[in-house]
Each structure stands twice: as structure tokens, then as C-alpha cells.
Design a protein around this motif. Structure first.
Motif, PDB file in Angstrom:
ATOM      1  N   SER A 181       0.669  -1.033  -0.454  1.00  0.00           N
ATOM      2  CA  SER A 181       0.004  -0.315   0.157  1.00  0.00           C
ATOM      3  C   SER A 181       1.081   1.832   0.268  1.00  0.00           C
ATOM      4  CB  SER A 181      -0.908  -0.175   1.309  1.00  0.00           C
ATOM      5  OG  SER A 181      -1.325   1.186   1.494  1.00  0.00           O
ATOM      6  N   GLN A 182       0.408   1.881  -0.958  1.00  0.00           N
ATOM      7  CA  GLN A 182       0.758   3.144  -0.244  1.00  0.00           C
ATOM      8  C   GLN A 182      -0.353   4.178   0.640  1.00  0.00           C
ATOM      9  OE1 GLN A 182       1.360   6.136  -4.337  1.00  0.00           O
ATOM     10  NE2 GLN A 182       1.919   8.016  -2.785  1.00  0.00           N
ATOM     11  N   ILE A 191      -6.035   8.927   7.972  1.00  0.00           N
ATOM     12  CA  ILE A 191      -5.085   8.446   7.004  1.00  0.00           C
ATOM     13  C   ILE A 191      -5.655   7.121   5.561  1.00  0.00           C
ATOM     14  CG2 ILE A 191      -2.878   6.728   7.214  1.00  0.00           C
ATOM     15  CD1 ILE A 191      -2.982   7.452  10.322  1.00  0.00           C
ATOM     16  N   VAL A 192      -4.920   7.260   4.825  1.00  0.00           N
ATOM     17  CA  VAL A 192      -5.500   6.660   2.746  1.00  0.00           C
ATOM     18  C   VAL A 192      -4.351   5.840   3.198  1.00  0.00           C
ATOM     19  CG1 VAL A 192      -5.917   7.585   1.116  1.00  0.00           C
ATOM     20  CG2 VAL A 192      -6.449   8.916   2.685  1.00  0.00           C
ATOM     21  N   TYR A 193      -4.558   4.119   2.844  1.00  0.00           N
ATOM     22  CA  TYR A 193      -3.610   3.188   2.494  1.00  0.00           C
ATOM     23  C   TYR A 193      -4.182   2.880   0.836  1.00  0.00           C
ATOM     24  CZ  TYR A 193      -3.796   2.749   8.210  1.00  0.00           C
ATOM     25  OH  TYR A 193      -3.123   2.483   9.320  1.00  0.00           O
ATOM     26  N   GLN A 194      -3.806   3.899   0.045  1.00  0.00           N
ATOM     27  CA  GLN A 194      -4.216   2.885  -1.184  1.00  0.00           C
ATOM     28  C   GLN A 194      -4.062   1.725  -1.726  1.00  0.00           C
ATOM     29  OE1 GLN A 194      -1.959   6.443  -2.835  1.00  0.00           O
ATOM     30  NE2 GLN A 194      -4.096   7.153  -3.567  1.00  0.00           N
ATOM     31  N   VAL A 230     -10.095   4.014   4.768  1.00  0.00           N
ATOM     32  CA  VAL A 230      -9.216   5.487   4.736  1.00  0.00           C
ATOM     33  C   VAL A 230      -9.667   5.513   6.239  1.00  0.00           C
ATOM     34  CG1 VAL A 230     -10.410   7.857   4.589  1.00  0.00           C
ATOM     35  CG2 VAL A 230     -10.292   6.398   2.274  1.00  0.00           C
ATOM     36  N   VAL A 231      -8.954   6.237   7.169  1.00  0.00           N
ATOM     37  CA  VAL A 231      -9.284   6.131   8.683  1.00  0.00           C
ATOM     38  C   VAL A 231      -9.537   7.868   9.028  1.00  0.00           C
ATOM     39  CG1 VAL A 231      -8.645   5.468  10.813  1.00  0.00           C
ATOM     40  CG2 VAL A 231      -7.421   4.017   9.382  1.00  0.00           C
ATOM     41  N   GLY A 284       1.865  -0.748  12.290  1.00  0.00           N
ATOM     42  CA  GLY A 284       1.165   0.575  10.910  1.00  0.00           C
ATOM     43  C   GLY A 284       1.287   1.444  11.254  1.00  0.00           C
ATOM     44  N   PRO A 285       1.208   2.024  10.590  1.00  0.00           N
ATOM     45  CA  PRO A 285       0.939   3.962  10.057  1.00  0.00           C
ATOM     46  C   PRO A 285       0.015   4.911  12.079  1.00  0.00           C
ATOM     47  CG  PRO A 285       1.022   2.792   8.206  1.00  0.00           C
ATOM     48  CD  PRO A 285       0.877   1.858   9.200  1.00  0.00           C
ATOM     49  N   LEU A 286      -0.755   4.311  11.988  1.00  0.00           N
ATOM     50  CA  LEU A 286      -1.985   5.082  12.510  1.00  0.00           C
ATOM     51  C   LEU A 286      -1.122   4.620  13.938  1.00  0.00           C
ATOM     52  CD1 LEU A 286      -5.077   4.608  13.010  1.00  0.00           C
ATOM     53  CD2 LEU A 286      -4.156   4.074  14.898  1.00  0.00           C
ATOM     54  N   LEU A 287      -0.450   3.904  14.665  1.00  0.00           N
ATOM     55  CA  LEU A 287       0.144   4.380  15.763  1.00  0.00           C
ATOM     56  C   LEU A 287       1.193   4.794  15.704  1.00  0.00           C
ATOM     57  CD1 LEU A 287      -0.134   0.460  16.552  1.00  0.00           C
ATOM     58  CD2 LEU A 287      -0.977   1.908  16.805  1.00  0.00           C
ATOM     59  N   HIS A 288       2.162   5.300  14.240  1.00  0.00           N
ATOM     60  CA  HIS A 288       3.043   6.188  14.307  1.00  0.00           C
ATOM     61  C   HIS A 288       2.491   7.276  14.785  1.00  0.00           C
ATOM     62  CE1 HIS A 288       5.897   3.147  14.688  1.00  0.00           C
ATOM     63  NE2 HIS A 288       5.411   2.547  13.553  1.00  0.00           N
ATOM     64  N   LYS A 289       1.190   8.255  14.053  1.00  0.00           N
ATOM     65  CA  LYS A 289       0.783   9.252  13.253  1.00  0.00           C
ATOM     66  C   LYS A 289       0.329   9.911  13.929  1.00  0.00           C
ATOM     67  CE  LYS A 289       1.582   8.195   8.230  1.00  0.00           C
ATOM     68  NZ  LYS A 289       2.255   9.493   7.967  1.00  0.00           N
TER      69      LYS A 289
END
Length: 166
Positions: free
Chosen positions: A3-4, A25-28, A96-97, A158-163
Motif C-alpha cells: 500500500s501507499q 490516513i489513507v491506505y491506497q 480511509v481512517v 502500522g502507520p496509525l500507531l506512529h501518526k
């Protein structure tokens, strides 16, 4: 899963509060190879209360819960953050989160467009629209929604835990 991932913040527009601390956050294309695995993945990562359907065609938000939307089929243009917000093109396999307070609506979509939605630990969400009378209460609720313990796609990483750090 390939994913991007990209993220962006949305400002309060005076009508829709959005979230001043947490980005969208968008996971394409994260589920390009297995769109049927979206609900199972969300549930495994403690994002529960899964439902399948559409995104409403009017600007709305949830002040008491974050929301994840996985595109099960089709494609659409979503308007996030209010009438002058960000247009996001989504298609089957995207996720999309939306942090609590983020305005969202479907502007247009293919006839087969459908999403699977869920909430952290199955929390229930309210449905709010532009309403100056409920704004103060909504802002208070948004600030007090806890950050989820798991990323809806990757779980303990994953990205959510960092962002999403308050």
C-alpha cells in the motif's frame, strides 16, 4: 499487503470541527488482492461493529468515535473536512481512517460503490451535522476520544500507531 500510505490534517472550518490533533490516513490499494478480507482484518485488529453500505451524500461527522472505511467495491470521490475540505478519490481495496470529528460525504461514486465501516473496539458512533448548538459539546467529545490501541489494517504495528499520538 502492499500500500501507499499518506496522511493529512484538516482544519476546523467553523462548521465541521475535524480533528486538530490526528490526521486522516489513507491506505491506497491495501486490499487490492483481497477486498473480501477487509471486515475480517478490521475485526482481528479490534475495529468492530462492521457494517456494509454507502457513505452518506451529505457532510457529517462523529464526535465520539474514530471510523475506518474500507472500499469493498467500486470507486468514489469523498469530500473530507467540510465543504472546502479535501477531495479524495477512493477505489476498491483502499482504506480511509477518519479521526473523530472529521467531516465526510460521498460526492459521486460508481453504481457498485460500497464500503465496510468499523469503529475501535466496537464503539458506537453518533451522527452529527453542521449545528452551532451542539458544537461546544462536540469539540469536548472529540478531544476525549482515546487513540485506538491497534491499527485497523496492521494491528500492533502500522502507520496509525506512529501518526496518531496525543
Amino acid at each position: 499487503m502492499n500500500s501507499q500510505v499518506h496522511s493529512f490534517y484538516l482544519k476546523d472550518d467553523g462548521q465541521i470541527p475535524n480533528n486538530p490533533e490526528l490526521p486522516v490516513i489513507v491506505y491506497q490499494g491495501i486490499f487490492n488482492e483481497n477486498p473480501n478480507g477487509i471486515a475480517e482484518t478490521f475485526k482481528r485488529n479490534d475495529w468492530e461493529g462492521c457494517w456494509t453500505g454507502q457513505v452518506f451524500g451529505y457532510q457529517h461527522y462523529h464526535s465520539n468515535s474514530h471510523e475506518v472505511l474500507g472500499v469493498k467495491s467500486g470507486e468514489a470521490t469523498l469530500l473530507l473536512g467540510g465543504d472546502s475540505g479535501e477531495r479524495v478519490e477512493v477505489k476498491e481495496g483502499d482504506v480511509v481512517v477518519l479521526p473523530a470529528g472529521t467531516g465526510h460525504k460521498k460526492v459521486e461514486g460508481s453504481p457498485d460503490f460500497a464500503v465496510i465501516g468499523a469503529y475501535p473496539k466496537g464503539s458506537s458512533s453518533n451522527l452529527l451535522e453542521k449545528d452551532p448548538g451542539s458544537r461546544t459539546q462536540a469539540l469536548h467529545e472529540i478531544r476525549n476520544v482515546p487513540v485506538p490501541e491497534k491499527d485497523p489494517v496492521y494491528g500492533d504495528e502500522g502507520p496509525l500507531l506512529h501518526k496518531w499520538v496525543k
